[in-house]
Design a protein around this motif. Structure first.
Motif, PDB file in Angstrom:
ATOM      1  N   SER A 262      18.561 -27.395  40.619  1.00  0.00           N
ATOM      2  CA  SER A 262      17.926 -27.999  39.431  1.00  0.00           C
ATOM      3  C   SER A 262      16.528 -27.472  39.130  1.00  0.00           C
ATOM      4  O   SER A 262      15.831 -28.015  38.282  1.00  0.00           O
ATOM      5  N   ARG A 263      16.101 -26.424  39.826  1.00  0.00           N
ATOM      6  CA  ARG A 263      14.785 -25.822  39.559  1.00  0.00           C
ATOM      7  C   ARG A 263      14.975 -24.480  38.877  1.00  0.00           C
ATOM      8  O   ARG A 263      15.887 -23.723  39.218  1.00  0.00           O
ATOM      9  N   PRO A 264      14.098 -24.151  37.921  1.00  0.00           N
ATOM     10  CA  PRO A 264      14.244 -22.867  37.209  1.00  0.00           C
ATOM     11  C   PRO A 264      14.036 -21.677  38.135  1.00  0.00           C
ATOM     12  O   PRO A 264      13.067 -21.628  38.886  1.00  0.00           O
ATOM     13  N   ALA A 265      15.002 -20.746  38.078  1.00  0.00           N
ATOM     14  CA  ALA A 265      14.942 -19.543  38.915  1.00  0.00           C
ATOM     15  C   ALA A 265      14.796 -18.281  38.077  1.00  0.00           C
ATOM     16  O   ALA A 265      14.360 -17.249  38.576  1.00  0.00           O
ATOM     17  N   GLY A 266      15.178 -18.342  36.793  1.00  0.00           N
ATOM     18  CA  GLY A 266      15.093 -17.172  35.936  1.00  0.00           C
ATOM     19  C   GLY A 266      15.537 -17.502  34.531  1.00  0.00           C
ATOM     20  O   GLY A 266      15.960 -18.628  34.237  1.00  0.00           O
ATOM     21  N   MET A 267      15.438 -16.504  33.663  1.00  0.00           N
ATOM     22  CA  MET A 267      15.817 -16.684  32.259  1.00  0.00           C
ATOM     23  C   MET A 267      16.184 -15.342  31.655  1.00  0.00           C
ATOM     24  O   MET A 267      15.872 -14.283  32.202  1.00  0.00           O
ATOM     25  N   ILE A 268      16.839 -15.417  30.488  1.00  0.00           N
ATOM     26  CA  ILE A 268      17.180 -14.233  29.704  1.00  0.00           C
ATOM     27  C   ILE A 268      17.409 -14.694  28.266  1.00  0.00           C
ATOM     28  O   ILE A 268      17.856 -15.820  28.041  1.00  0.00           O
ATOM     29  N   SER A 269      17.110 -13.822  27.297  1.00  0.00           N
ATOM     30  CA  SER A 269      17.284 -14.191  25.888  1.00  0.00           C
ATOM     31  C   SER A 269      18.057 -13.134  25.120  1.00  0.00           C
ATOM     32  O   SER A 269      18.062 -11.954  25.475  1.00  0.00           O
TER      33      SER A 269
ATOM     34  N   GLU B 288      10.769  -0.980  30.942  1.00  0.00           N
ATOM     35  CA  GLU B 288       9.774  -0.084  31.517  1.00  0.00           C
ATOM     36  C   GLU B 288      10.053   0.167  32.990  1.00  0.00           C
ATOM     37  O   GLU B 288       9.658   1.197  33.526  1.00  0.00           O
ATOM     38  N   SER B 289      10.732  -0.771  33.662  1.00  0.00           N
ATOM     39  CA  SER B 289      10.844  -0.654  35.117  1.00  0.00           C
ATOM     40  C   SER B 289      12.197  -1.040  35.715  1.00  0.00           C
ATOM     41  O   SER B 289      12.363  -0.922  36.928  1.00  0.00           O
ATOM     42  N   ALA B 290      13.141  -1.508  34.919  1.00  0.00           N
ATOM     43  CA  ALA B 290      14.401  -2.010  35.490  1.00  0.00           C
ATOM     44  C   ALA B 290      15.623  -1.204  35.056  1.00  0.00           C
ATOM     45  O   ALA B 290      16.735  -1.719  35.024  1.00  0.00           O
ATOM     46  N   LYS B 291      15.421   0.073  34.761  1.00  0.00           N
ATOM     47  CA  LYS B 291      16.534   0.914  34.310  1.00  0.00           C
ATOM     48  C   LYS B 291      17.701   0.894  35.295  1.00  0.00           C
ATOM     49  O   LYS B 291      18.863   0.799  34.892  1.00  0.00           O
ATOM     50  N   LEU B 292      17.425   0.948  36.578  1.00  0.00           N
ATOM     51  CA  LEU B 292      18.481   0.960  37.590  1.00  0.00           C
ATOM     52  C   LEU B 292      19.323  -0.321  37.540  1.00  0.00           C
ATOM     53  O   LEU B 292      20.548  -0.267  37.627  1.00  0.00           O
ATOM     54  N   LEU B 293      18.684  -1.458  37.381  1.00  0.00           N
ATOM     55  CA  LEU B 293      19.401  -2.731  37.274  1.00  0.00           C
ATOM     56  C   LEU B 293      20.407  -2.682  36.130  1.00  0.00           C
ATOM     57  O   LEU B 293      21.571  -3.041  36.289  1.00  0.00           O
ATOM     58  N   TYR B 294      19.957  -2.223  34.979  1.00  0.00           N
ATOM     59  CA  TYR B 294      20.838  -2.198  33.806  1.00  0.00           C
ATOM     60  C   TYR B 294      21.927  -1.136  33.946  1.00  0.00           C
ATOM     61  O   TYR B 294      23.076  -1.373  33.575  1.00  0.00           O
ATOM     62  N   THR B 295      21.588   0.020  34.497  1.00  0.00           N
ATOM     63  CA  THR B 295      22.587   1.064  34.718  1.00  0.00           C
ATOM     64  C   THR B 295      23.691   0.535  35.627  1.00  0.00           C
ATOM     65  O   THR B 295      24.881   0.743  35.361  1.00  0.00           O
ATOM     66  N   LYS B 296      23.318  -0.181  36.699  1.00  0.00           N
ATOM     67  CA  LYS B 296      24.307  -0.767  37.608  1.00  0.00           C
ATOM     68  C   LYS B 296      25.194  -1.788  36.897  1.00  0.00           C
ATOM     69  O   LYS B 296      26.299  -2.055  37.338  1.00  0.00           O
ATOM     70  N   ASN B 297      24.696  -2.348  35.790  1.00  0.00           N
ATOM     71  CA  ASN B 297      25.458  -3.339  35.030  1.00  0.00           C
ATOM     72  C   ASN B 297      26.141  -2.727  33.805  1.00  0.00           C
ATOM     73  O   ASN B 297      26.548  -3.450  32.893  1.00  0.00           O
TER      74      ASN B 297
ATOM     75  N   THR C 249      20.542 -12.738  40.959  1.00  0.00           N
ATOM     76  CA  THR C 249      20.304 -13.632  39.818  1.00  0.00           C
ATOM     77  C   THR C 249      20.173 -12.864  38.513  1.00  0.00           C
ATOM     78  O   THR C 249      20.728 -13.269  37.490  1.00  0.00           O
ATOM     79  N   ALA C 250      19.479 -11.740  38.530  1.00  0.00           N
ATOM     80  CA  ALA C 250      19.304 -10.950  37.302  1.00  0.00           C
ATOM     81  C   ALA C 250      20.655 -10.478  36.774  1.00  0.00           C
ATOM     82  O   ALA C 250      20.933 -10.591  35.573  1.00  0.00           O
ATOM     83  N   SER C 251      21.506  -9.962  37.640  1.00  0.00           N
ATOM     84  CA  SER C 251      22.827  -9.497  37.208  1.00  0.00           C
ATOM     85  C   SER C 251      23.678 -10.647  36.676  1.00  0.00           C
ATOM     86  O   SER C 251      24.409 -10.481  35.696  1.00  0.00           O
ATOM     87  N   LEU C 252      23.588 -11.820  37.311  1.00  0.00           N
ATOM     88  CA  LEU C 252      24.307 -12.994  36.797  1.00  0.00           C
ATOM     89  C   LEU C 252      23.860 -13.332  35.376  1.00  0.00           C
ATOM     90  O   LEU C 252      24.685 -13.614  34.503  1.00  0.00           O
ATOM     91  N   LEU C 253      22.549 -13.304  35.165  1.00  0.00           N
ATOM     92  CA  LEU C 253      22.014 -13.610  33.833  1.00  0.00           C
ATOM     93  C   LEU C 253      22.456 -12.570  32.805  1.00  0.00           C
ATOM     94  O   LEU C 253      22.841 -12.920  31.686  1.00  0.00           O
ATOM     95  N   VAL C 254      22.409 -11.288  33.172  1.00  0.00           N
ATOM     96  CA  VAL C 254      22.815 -10.224  32.247  1.00  0.00           C
ATOM     97  C   VAL C 254      24.278 -10.385  31.854  1.00  0.00           C
ATOM     98  O   VAL C 254      24.629 -10.357  30.670  1.00  0.00           O
TER      99      VAL C 254
END
Length: 167
Positions: A68-75, A130-139, A105-110
């Motif tokens: 029940s605590r905020p861990a992340g967000m995406i829009s 600017e800095s998360a190209k690898l995260l998105y490429t993996k997704n 968590t980031a991949s779940l949100l994406v």
């Protein structure tokens, strides 16, 4: 002899910001602190953007909750990069609190945001990073271009959504 305590992993729940309005100030502070203050924005303007979040139209914001605590967000938004007004919609404001990073968590949100975009009828999404190209490429995201944002050199990326019609 000290007893060893087992660490119990609490599952991440992803919820519409529209359903937890009390987290609007949290999302606004994360966004403004990470991006807005560097782009001459205002906290009030950032907070208004999150207050407008809806589940049935853009802008749409999702919040990751752990216990029940905020861990992340995406829009999902109509525009996030003024240099390409011809492209829409945009994945933006992916933020994971430092305590919750490197746990997927980031991949779940994406992935959840991609499903929301499909639900709303969109066939492709765009983002700058600017800095998360690898995260998105993996997704499954593809690089389109290199651009300048208010935050520096960035990669412009695109993703065709699975389940979207192909021309």
């Amino acid at each position: 002899m000290a007893e060893k305590q087992a660490h119990i992993q609490v599952p991440i729940v992803i919820e519409y910001l529209e359903n937890c309005r009390d987290l609007v100030p949290v999302c606004a502070s994360w966004s403004f602190g990470h991006w807005g203050c560097q782009a001459n924005g205002s906290f009030e303007e950032t907070q208004r953007e999150f207050q407008a979040s809806s589940r049935s139209s853009l802008p749409l914001t999702l919040v990751a909750l752990e216990d029940s605590r905020p861990a992340g967000m995406i829009s999902l938004s109509n525009c996030d990069f003024k240099g390409r007004p011809d492209l829409s919609p945009w994945l933006k404001s992916l933020y994971v609190h430092p305590f919750h990073r490197n746990k997927g968590t980031a991949s779940l949100l994406v992935k959840r945001l991609e499903n929301e975009a499909l639900r709303l009828g969109y066939e492709r999404l765009y983002l700058t990073t600017e800095s998360a190209k690898l995260l998105y490429t993996k997704n499954g995201w593809s690089e389109m271009d290199h651009v300048q944002t208010p935050y520096g050199d960035a990669t412009l990326m695109m993703k065709m959504l699975l389940g979207a019609r192909t021309a």
